[in-house]
Write an enzyme that holds these catalytic residues in place. Structure first.
Site, PDB file in Angstrom:
ATOM      1  NE  ARG A  68      -0.680   1.715   3.750  1.00  0.00           N
ATOM      2  CZ  ARG A  68       0.433   2.411   4.001  1.00  0.00           C
ATOM      3  NH1 ARG A  68       1.584   1.816   4.293  1.00  0.00           N
ATOM      4  NH2 ARG A  68       0.418   3.733   3.968  1.00  0.00           N
TER       5      ARG A  68
ATOM      6  NE  ARG B 166      -6.215   0.799  -2.043  1.00  0.00           N
ATOM      7  CZ  ARG B 166      -5.583   1.403  -1.023  1.00  0.00           C
ATOM      8  NH1 ARG B 166      -4.287   1.226  -0.841  1.00  0.00           N
ATOM      9  NH2 ARG B 166      -6.252   2.192  -0.204  1.00  0.00           N
TER      10      ARG B 166
ATOM     11  CD  GLN C  82      -3.916   2.759   6.708  1.00  0.00           C
ATOM     12  OE1 GLN C  82      -4.581   3.137   7.670  1.00  0.00           O
ATOM     13  NE2 GLN C  82      -4.453   2.512   5.537  1.00  0.00           N
TER      14      GLN C  82
ATOM     15  CG  ASP D  62      -3.022   7.955  -1.794  1.00  0.00           C
ATOM     16  OD1 ASP D  62      -2.986   8.434  -0.645  1.00  0.00           O
ATOM     17  OD2 ASP D  62      -2.662   6.787  -2.049  1.00  0.00           O
TER      18      ASP D  62
ATOM     19  CG  ASN E 165      -2.649  11.710   2.106  1.00  0.00           C
ATOM     20  OD1 ASN E 165      -2.053  10.790   1.530  1.00  0.00           O
ATOM     21  ND2 ASN E 165      -2.414  11.996   3.372  1.00  0.00           N
TER      22      ASN E 165
HETATM   23  C1  LIG Z   1       3.680   8.239   0.498  1.00  0.00           C
HETATM   24  S1  LIG Z   1       2.320   7.549   0.861  1.00  0.00           S
HETATM   25  C2  LIG Z   1       1.055   8.750   0.560  1.00  0.00           C
HETATM   26  C3  LIG Z   1      -0.241   8.108   0.648  1.00  0.00           C
HETATM   27  O1  LIG Z   1      -0.267   6.970  -0.183  1.00  0.00           O
HETATM   28  C4  LIG Z   1      -0.579   7.723   2.093  1.00  0.00           C
HETATM   29  O2  LIG Z   1      -0.637   8.884   2.862  1.00  0.00           O
HETATM   30  C5  LIG Z   1      -1.897   7.039   2.086  1.00  0.00           C
HETATM   31  O3  LIG Z   1      -2.917   7.688   2.115  1.00  0.00           O
HETATM   32  C6  LIG Z   1      -1.894   5.574   1.952  1.00  0.00           C
HETATM   33  O4  LIG Z   1      -3.176   5.041   1.993  1.00  0.00           O
HETATM   34  P1  LIG Z   1      -3.349   3.454   1.987  1.00  0.00           P
HETATM   35  O5  LIG Z   1      -4.828   3.264   1.947  1.00  0.00           O
HETATM   36  O6  LIG Z   1      -2.726   2.956   3.233  1.00  0.00           O
HETATM   37  O7  LIG Z   1      -2.680   2.941   0.735  1.00  0.00           O
END
Ligand SMILES: CSC[C@@H](O)[C@@H](O)C(=O)COP(=O)(O)O
Length: 383
Positions: free
Chosen positions: A64, A98, A212, A253, A263
């Site tokens: 992820r 995703r 996370q 993201d 994000n």
């Molecule tokens: C450098 S990572 C930036 C984003 O990918 C991070 O903040 C995030 O939102 C990740 O979400 P996730 O759902 O855990 O993949």
């Protein structure tokens, strides 16, 4: 689909083992990745032997975070090519695993373009496969370099915004070495500040519902010897009010052409809090996260996750097993609103830090100029 990938348990994974890597055992090539759903309790690696296994790992969040999704997507295309599967099909499935992180499609498309070009030149899928792998490896290395540059630019920006002394930085979700070929994005800046003696404390939002922050960022902060404190997401307001936050650092993201930042859900409320309390809200992301084809925040597709992630607590050994296998914290049948991301408008973002420089104030023109500069500097560097 989960049984399509074999799992290898490794006790005490040595420091420095990449979170994703390509291996070529006698049975055929595989992509090995650290299963982030099991952290911090145990370090289990997943061995993916085909693209559907990687798609499942992406959907389950075993792998992820935007930059790592791009790298995983590229290796997925390389895996399909090396094992003689339908590469176009595999690329489509990976790209659609995703929807929000644009890096996933950037990675998939880079490897696919390299494969297609080699296929056109050789007419032989077996001889074209190494081109996809080379593209994946290059993306992986580029991400490590980008991460180091983001840390440099981010630290310089912090020096400007918060002159002198050491500071308390709040971060959300996980943006460290678990999502990158290097030390990550926002977390890499916090780590650079720590190494420079400029970080008094990293405030780590737990990041509901999948934690996370608690599971992954706290794990990374502890491993790096950083002073950190975990808080529930809804404790952030009182922390700002108490004057205990000097800056917010988050990743992204997808950054739309107008500078809107998608994000992890919970980023937007932090940006609102930061503005109210006159605290800088800084986004750190590689240029590949800027998507010129997404004009604005309203055009970003926000992934909706299953409700059980909210109605149950994730606990592998939970005594009561319901839809998601977790411990129920809401009456059975409760509907849940569970967007994985939210969008912060550009006017709430103090700066966007990339490997190729900083955009501040955040404007469409400033972003476009940075992207053009970045394209010009990478032109000719890729095969
Ligand atoms: C450098 S990572 C930036 C984003 O990918 C991070 O903040 C995030 O939102 C990740 O979400 P996730 O759902 O855990 O993949």
């Amino acid at each position: 689909m989960a049984d399509q990938f074999a799992q290898t348990r490794r006790e005490g994974r040595p420091a420095g083992t990449p979170v994703i890597r390509w291996q070529e055992p006698p049975e055929g090539p595989v992509v090995v990745l650290l299963d982030q759903t099991r952290l911090p309790a145990e370090e289990v690696e997943l061995v993916c032997t085909d693209a559907p296994a990687l798609v499942e790992a992406i959907r389950s969040l075993a792998v992820r975070g935007a930059p790592l999704l791009g790298i995983a997507g590229a290796y997925g295309v390389a895996l399909a090519a090396a094992r003689g599967f339908d590469v176009e099909d595999a690329a489509r499935a990976l790209e659609n695993a995703r929807p929000t992180a644009v890096n996933l499609s950037v990675g998939v498309r880079r490897a696919l373009a390299a494969y297609r070009a080699a296929l056109a030149a050789t007419g032989d899928p077996r001889r074209a496969a190494p081109a996809a792998l080379a593209a994946a490896r290059q993306l992986h290395q580029e991400d490590a370099r980008a991460s180091a540059r983001m840390a440099e630019h981010g630290l310089a920006l912090l020096d400007e915004l918060l002159p002198g002394g050491s500071h308390q930085i709040l971060t959300h979700c996980n943006t460290g070495s678990l999502v990158s070929g290097g030390e990550g994005t926002a977390f890499a800046v916090a780590l650079a500040a720590h190494r420079a003696g400029r970080l008094r404390r990293l405030w780590v939002d737990e990041t509901r519902p999948l934690l996370q922050g608690a599971r992954l960022t706290a794990y990374e902060a502890a491993r790096n010897g950083m002073a950190y404190t975990l808080l529930t997401d809804n404790a952030a307001g009182s922390l700002f009010a108490a004057g205990e936050v000097d800056a917010v650092l988050v990743g992204a993201d997808r950054i739309a052409a107008d500078g809107s930042v998608a994000n992890k859900v919970g980023s937007y409320p932090l940006a609102v809090l930061a503005r109210y309390h006159h605290v800088p809200f800084v986004v750190v992301a590689p240029v590949t996260t800027v998507d010129p084809d997404t004009p604005d925040g309203a055009s970003v597709e926000i992934e909706q996750r299953p409700g059980h992630e909210v109605t149950e607590l994730m606990a592998p050994q939970a005594p009561v097993t319901v839809a998601g296998g977790g411990l129920p914290v809401a009456p059975l049948g409760t509907q849940a609103y569970n967007p994985a991301f939210d969008v912060t408008p550009p006017e709430l973002v103090t700066a966007i830090v990339t490997e190729d420089g900083v955009v501040s104030p955040v404007t469409a023109a400033g972003l476009a100029e940075l992207c053009a500069r970045s394209r010009a500097s990478t032109a000719g560097q890729r095969p």
